[in-house]
Scaffold this motif. Structure first.
Motif, mmCIF file in Angstrom:
data_model
loop_
_atom_site.group_PDB
_atom_site.id
_atom_site.type_symbol
_atom_site.label_atom_id
_atom_site.label_comp_id
_atom_site.label_asym_id
_atom_site.label_seq_id
_atom_site.Cartn_x
_atom_site.Cartn_y
_atom_site.Cartn_z
ATOM 1 N N SER A 98 59.345 39.762 30.845
ATOM 2 C CA SER A 98 57.902 40.675 29.869
ATOM 3 C C SER A 98 57.002 40.442 31.486
ATOM 4 N N VAL A 99 57.587 38.973 32.695
ATOM 5 C CA VAL A 99 56.337 39.361 33.748
ATOM 6 C C VAL A 99 56.727 39.629 34.694
ATOM 7 N N VAL A 100 56.495 40.208 35.665
ATOM 8 C CA VAL A 100 56.956 40.695 36.852
ATOM 9 C C VAL A 100 58.006 40.223 37.332
ATOM 10 N N GLN A 101 58.822 40.995 38.034
ATOM 11 C CA GLN A 101 60.044 40.775 38.676
ATOM 12 C C GLN A 101 59.915 39.757 39.689
ATOM 13 N N SER A 102 58.602 39.048 40.772
ATOM 14 C CA SER A 102 58.955 38.305 41.620
ATOM 15 C C SER A 102 58.727 37.390 40.538
ATOM 16 N N LYS A 103 57.988 36.811 39.723
ATOM 17 C CA LYS A 103 57.328 36.063 39.006
ATOM 18 C C LYS A 103 59.106 35.817 38.509
ATOM 19 N N ARG A 151 60.815 26.797 45.725
ATOM 20 C CA ARG A 151 59.733 27.131 46.679
ATOM 21 C C ARG A 151 60.373 27.224 48.150
ATOM 22 N N PHE A 152 61.407 25.785 48.282
ATOM 23 C CA PHE A 152 61.822 25.781 49.895
ATOM 24 C C PHE A 152 63.129 27.408 49.961
ATOM 25 N N ALA A 153 63.797 26.866 48.050
ATOM 26 C CA ALA A 153 65.277 28.250 48.171
ATOM 27 C C ALA A 153 64.434 29.997 48.390
ATOM 28 N N LEU A 154 63.322 30.288 47.375
ATOM 29 C CA LEU A 154 62.692 31.288 48.049
ATOM 30 C C LEU A 154 62.015 31.348 49.528
ATOM 31 N N PHE A 155 61.059 30.402 49.714
ATOM 32 C CA PHE A 155 60.743 30.308 51.715
ATOM 33 C C PHE A 155 62.054 30.378 52.543
ATOM 34 N N LYS A 156 63.710 29.769 52.119
ATOM 35 C CA LYS A 156 64.016 29.311 53.213
ATOM 36 C C LYS A 156 63.724 28.717 53.975
ATOM 37 N N GLY A 157 63.183 26.787 53.362
ATOM 38 C CA GLY A 157 63.072 26.114 54.061
ATOM 39 C C GLY A 157 61.936 26.600 54.909
ATOM 40 N N ASP A 158 61.779 26.450 56.245
ATOM 41 C CA ASP A 158 60.320 26.603 57.253
ATOM 42 C C ASP A 158 60.570 28.105 57.432
ATOM 43 N N ARG A 159 61.453 29.252 57.431
ATOM 44 C CA ARG A 159 61.976 30.457 57.765
ATOM 45 C C ARG A 159 60.100 31.230 57.836
ATOM 46 N N TYR A 160 59.671 30.954 56.164
ATOM 47 C CA TYR A 160 58.600 31.931 56.231
ATOM 48 C C TYR A 160 57.098 31.051 57.258
ATOM 49 N N GLY A 182 60.871 38.802 48.901
ATOM 50 C CA GLY A 182 60.575 39.086 47.284
ATOM 51 C C GLY A 182 59.522 37.943 45.835
ATOM 52 N N ALA A 183 58.846 37.727 47.153
ATOM 53 C CA ALA A 183 57.614 37.146 46.078
ATOM 54 C C ALA A 183 56.713 37.019 45.844
ATOM 55 N N SER A 184 56.014 36.617 44.599
ATOM 56 C CA SER A 184 55.037 37.563 44.373
ATOM 57 C C SER A 184 54.254 37.104 44.874
ATOM 58 N N LEU A 185 52.162 37.467 45.096
ATOM 59 C CA LEU A 185 51.464 37.946 46.468
ATOM 60 C C LEU A 185 50.687 36.400 46.036
ATOM 61 N N TYR A 186 51.167 35.401 45.024
ATOM 62 C CA TYR A 186 50.336 34.287 44.313
ATOM 63 C C TYR A 186 51.246 32.920 45.058
ATOM 64 N N SER A 187 52.587 33.368 45.042
ATOM 65 C CA SER A 187 53.190 32.241 45.745
ATOM 66 C C SER A 187 53.498 32.420 46.880
ATOM 67 N N SER A 188 52.810 33.700 47.718
ATOM 68 C CA SER A 188 53.341 33.565 49.399
ATOM 69 C C SER A 188 52.046 33.708 50.056
ATOM 70 N N VAL A 189 50.402 33.760 49.258
ATOM 71 C CA VAL A 189 49.314 33.557 50.354
ATOM 72 C C VAL A 189 49.339 31.420 50.003
ATOM 73 N N ARG A 190 50.119 30.905 49.006
ATOM 74 C CA ARG A 190 49.670 29.596 48.787
ATOM 75 C C ARG A 190 50.410 29.039 49.828
ATOM 76 N N GLU A 191 52.277 29.915 49.298
ATOM 77 C CA GLU A 191 52.564 29.211 50.698
ATOM 78 C C GLU A 191 51.858 29.435 52.598
#
Length: 304
Positions: A98-103, A151-160, A182-191
């Motif tokens: 029920s949560v958004v796809q990125s979540k 977090r490491f897998a989603l953002f490919k280590g230090d690639r982000y 493919g991340a949520s805005l929430y996790s992307s802005v934190r990263e």
């Protein structure tokens, strides 16, 4: 009040978690594929996502029937707060669709972390087969480790971090990178804030509520400051933002976004710095990015 810490680990603990995530990215050949090929990572980890119908509370209780009486608590917290479940006995994860796809992507990676980190898998198997529960401190540690795995897998280590450094220093950058990874805005802005070499801080606010005589009050969900910002300005600890707060004028009331606007912050030495603030309403949260003008290293058009 801001949510409790969900990610800090000791350096040796973080290295161990990130090494496991690195190996999974290797096995799935996922380093150069965007957004993250989540199905291939799950396959490489040999974990399966249960049908979405299994996440219905009644279905979960039926599924857990016959297992240890406290199985739900062994894996997560109260049923009403669960968004993902890892069943070590069946190498199965349940995700709330029920949560958004990125979540959902982050949840899948988080639960995969429980499966792929050997000490998690072993511990969960032990506790799912008995009537005991994980001690709160161990459960909290496991959650922070699984978050860092995801977090490491989603953002490919230090690639982000590398990609962000090559783009314009503005709020739109983590918003665009969220789409790429493919991340949520929430996790992307934190990263964006936590890995940035420049001084900046991100406030994640709950939706503002009207308060008689005050105007509005927005509870602080998270504050993520870059290492350099913490060294220069300290680590902000506010629990709520109101119109009279330094960043109060940035909160977008009746609009979607607040364009770059000047404000002043005082550093740990008592010196004042002209800064820039931007904000975006995701409909779930308000994301506020603040950074000293000197961090821009160039000319920026600002609103006053």
């Amino acid at each position: 009040m801001p949510k409790p810490d969900d990610s800090s680990l000791k350096p040796d603990e973080l290295r161990a978690v990130e090494e496991r995530a690195r190996l999974l990215l290797d096995r799935a050949d996922a380093w150069d594929r965007f957004p993250i090929p989540i199905d291939d990572l799950l396959g490489a980890a040999k974990v399966t996502v249960a049908p979405h119908s299994m996440f219905d509370p009644a279905q979960i209780l039926a599924y857990l029937k016959g297992k240890a009486e406290t199985a739900a608590h062994n894996v997560k917290t109260a049923l009403s707060k669960i968004r993902g479940i890892y069943d070590a006995s069946d190498s199965l994860i349940h995700i709330d669709d029920s949560v958004v796809q990125s979540k959902q992507t982050f949840l899948k990676l988080h639960e995969t972390g429980h499966h792929d980190l050997p000490w998690h898998k072993k511990m969960f198997r032990i506790f799912q087969d008995c009537d005991q529960t994980l001690a709160p401190d161990i459960a909290d540690q496991f959650e922070r480790e699984a978050n860092n795995f995801a977090r490491f897998a989603l953002f490919k280590g230090d690639r982000y971090q590398q990609m962000a450094a090559d783009l314009t220093f503005e709020l739109k950058t983590p918003m665009e990178l969220a789409k790429i990874f493919g991340a949520s805005l929430y996790s992307s802005v934190r990263e964006f804030a936590r890995t940035n070499a420049r001084a900046c801080v991100v406030y994640v606010l709950e939706q503002p509520e009207f308060v008689q005589g005050v105007g509005f009050r927005a509870e602080v969900r998270r504050i993520e400051a870059s290492p350099r910002f913490q060294a220069e300005f300290g680590n902000p600890q506010e629990s709520a933002i109101t119109p009279d707060h330094t960043i109060g004028t940035l909160v977008p009331i009746g609009r979607k976004m607040t364009r770059p606007t000047t404000l002043t912050l005082t550093d740990l030495n008592g010196d004042q710095h002209e800064c820039v603030g931007e904000a975006f309403d995701t409909t779930y949260n308000i994301l506020v990015l603040v950074y000293p003008i000197k961090a821009l290293g160039g000319t920026t058009i600002l609103l006053n």
